[in-house]
Design a protein around this motif. Structure first.
Motif, PDB file in Angstrom:
ATOM      1  N   GLN A  45      -3.899  -0.176  11.113  1.00 42.56           N
ATOM      2  CA  GLN A  45      -2.683  -0.187  10.308  1.00 42.56           C
ATOM      3  C   GLN A  45      -1.818  -1.373  10.705  1.00 42.56           C
ATOM      4  O   GLN A  45      -1.601  -1.648  11.889  1.00 42.56           O
ATOM      5  N   SER A  92      -6.035   1.497   2.906  1.00 49.30           N
ATOM      6  CA  SER A  92      -5.219   2.617   2.439  1.00 49.30           C
ATOM      7  C   SER A  92      -4.552   3.290   3.632  1.00 49.30           C
ATOM      8  O   SER A  92      -5.198   3.549   4.645  1.00 49.30           O
ATOM      9  N   ASN A 147       0.948   2.314  -1.425  1.00 51.86           N
ATOM     10  CA  ASN A 147       0.499   2.848  -0.139  1.00 51.86           C
ATOM     11  C   ASN A 147      -0.832   2.270   0.349  1.00 51.86           C
ATOM     12  O   ASN A 147      -1.539   2.895   1.125  1.00 51.86           O
ATOM     13  N   THR A 148      -1.167   1.077  -0.139  1.00 49.55           N
ATOM     14  CA  THR A 148      -2.350   0.361   0.338  1.00 49.55           C
ATOM     15  C   THR A 148      -1.923  -1.039   0.742  1.00 49.55           C
ATOM     16  O   THR A 148      -1.248  -1.738  -0.017  1.00 49.55           O
ATOM     17  N   ASP A 149      -2.302  -1.432   1.954  1.00 55.82           N
ATOM     18  CA  ASP A 149      -2.022  -2.784   2.440  1.00 55.82           C
ATOM     19  C   ASP A 149      -3.183  -3.696   2.078  1.00 55.82           C
ATOM     20  O   ASP A 149      -4.350  -3.304   2.181  1.00 55.82           O
ATOM     21  N   ARG A 155       1.764  -4.992   0.069  1.00 55.42           N
ATOM     22  CA  ARG A 155       1.487  -3.558  -0.055  1.00 55.42           C
ATOM     23  C   ARG A 155       1.716  -3.144  -1.499  1.00 55.42           C
ATOM     24  O   ARG A 155       2.726  -3.491  -2.103  1.00 55.42           O
TER      25      ARG A 155
END
Length: 157
Positions: free
Chosen positions: A155, A103, A84-86, A81
């Protein structure tokens, strides 16, 4: 065992079984250089047999979004990560690299990317479904890439 990818001294470590191991190693190093230069992030890969959760995550998105199931054997993955984006990567034995950018707060910044190592054919699962743009890389030679936008919710846990 995890392996920090060195983009200064490109190695085929973990990719030896690929018929395009040198090109795939260059592609992996190209990704490592990008994340180091842009985010000061070390790109670490894990053997596929130690990272089933990442493979399942990427495969689920591919299947749910586009009905794609690759026959090629996964060799390595990377998952991390940044801001805030994996990100999730799977490197396949045939030379394919699939990455998911997801995101957490902007649904418009969620996509799956495909990168083809120099010397590999377009996988039959992608033939006729995507147009590939060419990109030159000092580390990887000619990379062909494409992507699609993720519409569903995936997610990571």
């Amino acid at each position: 065992m995890a392996y920090k990818v060195d983009f200064l001294n490109v190695s085929t470590t973990g990719l030896e079984s690929s018929p395009v191991a040198e090109a795939l190693a260059g592609l992996r190093a190209n990704e490592a250089r990008y994340y180091k230069n842009k985010y000061n992030h070390d790109f670490v890969v894990v053997p596929a047999d130690e990272s089933r959760e990442t493979i399942d995550y990427v495969q689920r998105i591919l299947k749910d979004e586009r009905g794609i199931e690759f026959e090629a054997k996964p060799l390595e993955t990377s998952r991390f990560r940044i801001e805030n984006t994996d990100f999730a990567y799977v490197f396949y034995e045939d030379g394919l690299c699939v990455n998911v950018m997801y995101s957490l707060d902007d649904p418009k910044k969620r996509a799956v990317g495909f990168k083809l190592s120099e010397g590999m054919d377009v996988p039959k699962e992608l033939e006729g479904k995507f147009k590939f743009a060419k990109q030159r890389s000092k580390l990887a030679g000619t990379i062909r890439g494409s992507f699609f936008v993720i519409k569903g919710e995936y997610q990571q846990k």
